[in-house]
Design a protein around this motif. Structure first.
Motif, mmCIF file in Angstrom:
data_model
loop_
_atom_site.group_PDB
_atom_site.id
_atom_site.type_symbol
_atom_site.label_atom_id
_atom_site.label_comp_id
_atom_site.label_asym_id
_atom_site.label_seq_id
_atom_site.Cartn_x
_atom_site.Cartn_y
_atom_site.Cartn_z
ATOM 1 N N SER A 88 -57.152 -22.676 0.245
ATOM 2 C CA SER A 88 -55.792 -22.345 0.613
ATOM 3 C C SER A 88 -55.513 -23.007 1.946
ATOM 4 O O SER A 88 -56.389 -23.157 2.768
ATOM 5 N N SER A 89 -54.295 -23.460 2.173
ATOM 6 C CA SER A 89 -54.065 -24.180 3.413
ATOM 7 C C SER A 89 -53.011 -23.492 4.249
ATOM 8 O O SER A 89 -52.166 -22.773 3.756
ATOM 9 N N LYS A 90 -53.114 -23.724 5.557
ATOM 10 C CA LYS A 90 -52.157 -23.136 6.472
ATOM 11 C C LYS A 90 -51.680 -24.256 7.377
ATOM 12 O O LYS A 90 -52.487 -24.961 7.964
ATOM 13 N N SER A 91 -50.381 -24.429 7.509
ATOM 14 C CA SER A 91 -49.865 -25.445 8.414
ATOM 15 C C SER A 91 -49.719 -24.862 9.796
ATOM 16 O O SER A 91 -49.208 -23.774 9.980
ATOM 17 N N VAL A 92 -50.185 -25.601 10.781
ATOM 18 C CA VAL A 92 -50.138 -25.100 12.139
ATOM 19 C C VAL A 92 -49.375 -26.087 13.000
ATOM 20 O O VAL A 92 -49.690 -27.263 13.040
ATOM 21 N N THR A 93 -48.353 -25.611 13.656
ATOM 22 C CA THR A 93 -47.605 -26.455 14.570
ATOM 23 C C THR A 93 -48.179 -26.226 15.956
ATOM 24 O O THR A 93 -48.248 -25.101 16.424
ATOM 25 N N SER A 94 -48.619 -27.280 16.617
ATOM 26 C CA SER A 94 -49.226 -27.053 17.924
ATOM 27 C C SER A 94 -48.192 -27.228 19.030
ATOM 28 O O SER A 94 -47.328 -28.077 18.957
ATOM 29 N N SER A 95 -48.300 -26.416 20.059
ATOM 30 C CA SER A 95 -47.437 -26.574 21.222
ATOM 31 C C SER A 95 -48.195 -27.389 22.264
ATOM 32 O O SER A 95 -49.323 -27.792 22.039
ATOM 33 N N THR A 96 -47.627 -27.628 23.401
ATOM 34 C CA THR A 96 -48.315 -28.446 24.390
ATOM 35 C C THR A 96 -48.783 -27.620 25.582
ATOM 36 O O THR A 96 -48.925 -28.114 26.672
ATOM 37 N N SER A 97 -49.057 -26.318 25.363
ATOM 38 C CA SER A 97 -49.486 -25.483 26.477
ATOM 39 C C SER A 97 -50.807 -25.974 27.060
ATOM 40 O O SER A 97 -51.669 -26.446 26.356
ATOM 41 N N ALA A 98 -50.952 -25.866 28.386
ATOM 42 C CA ALA A 98 -52.189 -26.297 29.034
ATOM 43 C C ALA A 98 -53.184 -25.149 29.059
ATOM 44 O O ALA A 98 -53.036 -24.194 28.319
ATOM 45 N N ALA A 101 -57.075 -26.420 21.336
ATOM 46 C CA ALA A 101 -56.606 -25.202 22.028
ATOM 47 C C ALA A 101 -55.162 -24.900 21.636
ATOM 48 O O ALA A 101 -54.797 -23.737 21.432
ATOM 49 N N ASP A 102 -54.357 -25.915 21.533
ATOM 50 C CA ASP A 102 -52.961 -25.700 21.131
ATOM 51 C C ASP A 102 -52.891 -25.110 19.725
ATOM 52 O O ASP A 102 -52.093 -24.204 19.454
ATOM 53 N N ALA A 103 -53.722 -25.647 18.838
ATOM 54 C CA ALA A 103 -53.728 -25.146 17.456
ATOM 55 C C ALA A 103 -54.160 -23.678 17.426
ATOM 56 O O ALA A 103 -53.531 -22.843 16.763
ATOM 57 N N VAL A 104 -55.221 -23.355 18.192
ATOM 58 C CA VAL A 104 -55.715 -21.973 18.215
ATOM 59 C C VAL A 104 -54.659 -21.049 18.829
ATOM 60 O O VAL A 104 -54.398 -19.953 18.317
ATOM 61 N N GLY A 105 -54.044 -21.513 19.899
ATOM 62 C CA GLY A 105 -53.000 -20.703 20.543
ATOM 63 C C GLY A 105 -51.875 -20.388 19.580
ATOM 64 O O GLY A 105 -51.357 -19.262 19.542
ATOM 65 N N LEU A 106 -51.536 -21.364 18.779
ATOM 66 C CA LEU A 106 -50.445 -21.136 17.837
ATOM 67 C C LEU A 106 -50.858 -20.177 16.710
ATOM 68 O O LEU A 106 -50.090 -19.295 16.318
ATOM 69 N N ILE A 107 -52.097 -20.363 16.235
ATOM 70 C CA ILE A 107 -52.606 -19.444 15.199
ATOM 71 C C ILE A 107 -52.528 -18.010 15.722
ATOM 72 O O ILE A 107 -52.056 -17.098 15.048
ATOM 73 N N TRP A 108 -52.992 -17.840 16.971
ATOM 74 C CA TRP A 108 -53.009 -16.483 17.536
ATOM 75 C C TRP A 108 -51.587 -15.958 17.730
ATOM 76 O O TRP A 108 -51.289 -14.802 17.458
ATOM 77 N N SER A 109 -50.698 -16.820 18.184
ATOM 78 C CA SER A 109 -49.336 -16.342 18.462
ATOM 79 C C SER A 109 -48.621 -15.913 17.175
ATOM 80 O O SER A 109 -47.683 -15.134 17.213
ATOM 81 N N GLN A 110 -49.102 -16.415 16.027
ATOM 82 C CA GLN A 110 -48.472 -16.046 14.754
ATOM 83 C C GLN A 110 -49.202 -14.891 14.059
ATOM 84 O O GLN A 110 -48.826 -14.461 12.974
ATOM 85 N N ARG A 111 -50.248 -14.395 14.693
ATOM 86 C CA ARG A 111 -51.093 -13.381 14.051
ATOM 87 C C ARG A 111 -50.345 -12.043 13.908
ATOM 88 O O ARG A 111 -49.764 -11.541 14.853
ATOM 89 N N ASP A 112 -50.427 -11.487 12.695
ATOM 90 C CA ASP A 112 -49.812 -10.166 12.505
ATOM 91 C C ASP A 112 -50.764 -9.216 11.768
ATOM 92 O O ASP A 112 -50.348 -8.261 11.120
#
Ligand code: SAM
Ligand code: SF4
Ligand code: SF4
Length: 366
Positions: free
Chosen positions: A15-25, A331-342
């Motif tokens: 199964s796939s999940k699309s992740v949009t990465s942000s540019t947070s440092a 890190a951006d990808a992980v940050g986005l995954i976490w920010s979408q976590r519910d």
């Protein structure tokens, strides 16, 4: 703000999940959708185990023909250290090595040494813990301590030989586990935790004896409600002994008083003996879900990130590492995954969700 798409695919689950990465440092991860901040990373260092606990890796599923991950699929120590460093740079303070049986991973002390040099964002050393069945603890306690391991949790489901052997299903004896705990204590591990998974009609008769055995020892027994992790253990609600009953059983023999938690997100509810001779904990994942403060995530043996113990699929960080992505991109990808976590599985658990296909605990780590 510029954004780009990283497609993170869980090939194992197809199964796939699309992740949009942000540019947070390098800043702490954002909160998830329920305001939970990531603090705790559990890393499964092997999906293999020398026990076949009936509630975790029953022989009927994890038999001779079971296909464990090939060596090349495992994250190597450099990859694990890279991920741990990256998570620590974004707010993780604690790392727990688990599995499968983590002490089966060759040169685990070398990995611990590597992890022990990592600093948190507050420039403190990471807190490194390990959960083990203790079969190799007697042999390895000193080397683990010397490598920089901070804390040890040992699993022991009964002090009754027949019951324990039936539960680990490989005839491993109680005395050997106790020897491992003693060795860990001798080399200087403090407040060793003892995990006991309680199953109705299997080992609930042994709860009070377990509490009594470790009362006054400085070790902390934690009674865990039997959970519907994975899809192999035949869980049903009738097999769960609610923590409230466990507290009641112990209190009737040795009075206990509820204590404050040590920190936000602590999974165990703490109880201290009224006579001051120590404490116990109960982990009530089934009857009193604690999703609202869950700040943990898990990295599977092959590098997939699971934001809940009951996830059906994960996000492949290994593929990002092995395809040359930078730390910032990951890190951006992980940050986005976490920010979408519910995630809130334990709050919405039913007999039906319990039957859903989920990843096995031995693969993502307990
Ligand atoms: N092999 C190591 C051990 O047993 O300590 C580490 C991995 S094990 C998966 C981590 C923890 O998960 C153990 O304390 C184990 O008892 C617990 N566990 C496994 N299956 C469980 C289940 N179905 N319900 C509750 N706890 C479980
Ligand atoms: Fe192995 Fe730990 Fe699972 Fe038991 S609980 S089968 S020791 S991984
Ligand atoms: Fe955390 Fe998932 Fe467990 Fe809830 S069910 S406490 S979200 S791991």
């Amino acid at each position: 703000m510029t954004t780009k798409i990283i497609n993170i695919v869980d090939q194992r689950e197809a199964s796939s999940k699309s992740v949009t990465s942000s540019t947070s440092a390098h800043t702490p991860f954002f909160s998830d959708t329920r305001g939970r901040v990531l603090r705790d990373l559990r890393i499964s260092v092997t999906d293999r185990c020398n026990f076949r606990c009936t509630y975790c890796m029953p022989k009927s599923v994890f038999g001779k023909d079971y296909l464990f991950l090939p060596q090349t699929d495992l994250l190597n120590f450099d990859e694990i250290t890279r991920m741990a460093t990256l998570f620590a740079a974004h707010g993780v303070e604690k790392i727990r090595l688990t599995g499968g049986e983590p002490l089966l991973r060759k040169n685990i002390d070398v990995l611990i040494q590597m992890l022990s040099t990592i600093k948190t964002i507050d420039d403190k050393p990471l807190d490194i813990a390990l959960t083990t069945n203790a079969s190799l603890l007697f042999k390895k306690a000193q080397v683990l301590k010397d490598a920089g391991l901070n804390r040890v949790t040992v699993s022991l489901d009964s002090l009754d030989e027949t019951t324990f052997c039936a539960m680990n299903d490989v005839d491993y004896s109680v005395a050997e586990v106790l020897k491992g705990i003693e060795a860990a204590h001798k080399v200087g591990f403090k407040s060793i935790k003892i995990n006991m998974v309680v199953q109705k009609g299997v080992n609930d008769k042994d709860v009070v004896a377990m509490a009594r055995h470790f009362k006054g020892s400085g070790h902390i027994v934690r009674f865990i409600e039997f959970m519907d992790v994975g899809s192999s253990n035949g869980w049903c609600m009738d097999d769960v002994v609610p923590s409230a009953e466990i507290v009641h059983m112990i209190n009737a023999e040795m009075p206990i008083v509820e204590a404050k938690s040590n920190y936000t997100g602590e999974v165990a509810e703490r109880w201290t003996y009224a006579d001051g001779s120590g404490e116990i904990g109960v982990i009530s994942s089934v009857t009193q879900a604690f999703c609202s403060s869950c700040n943990r995530t898990r990295l599977s043996t092959d590098g997939k990130l699971y934001t809940c113990l009951f996830s059906q699929s994960g996000h492949d960080l290994r593929v990002l590492m092995r395809s040359g992505k930078s730390d910032k991109e990951i890190a951006d990808a992980v940050g986005l995954i976490w920010s979408q976590r519910d995630d809130q599985y334990s709050e919405i658990r039913t007999e039906e969700t319990a039957r859903m296909k989920k990843v096995e605990m031995s693969y993502i780590g307990g």
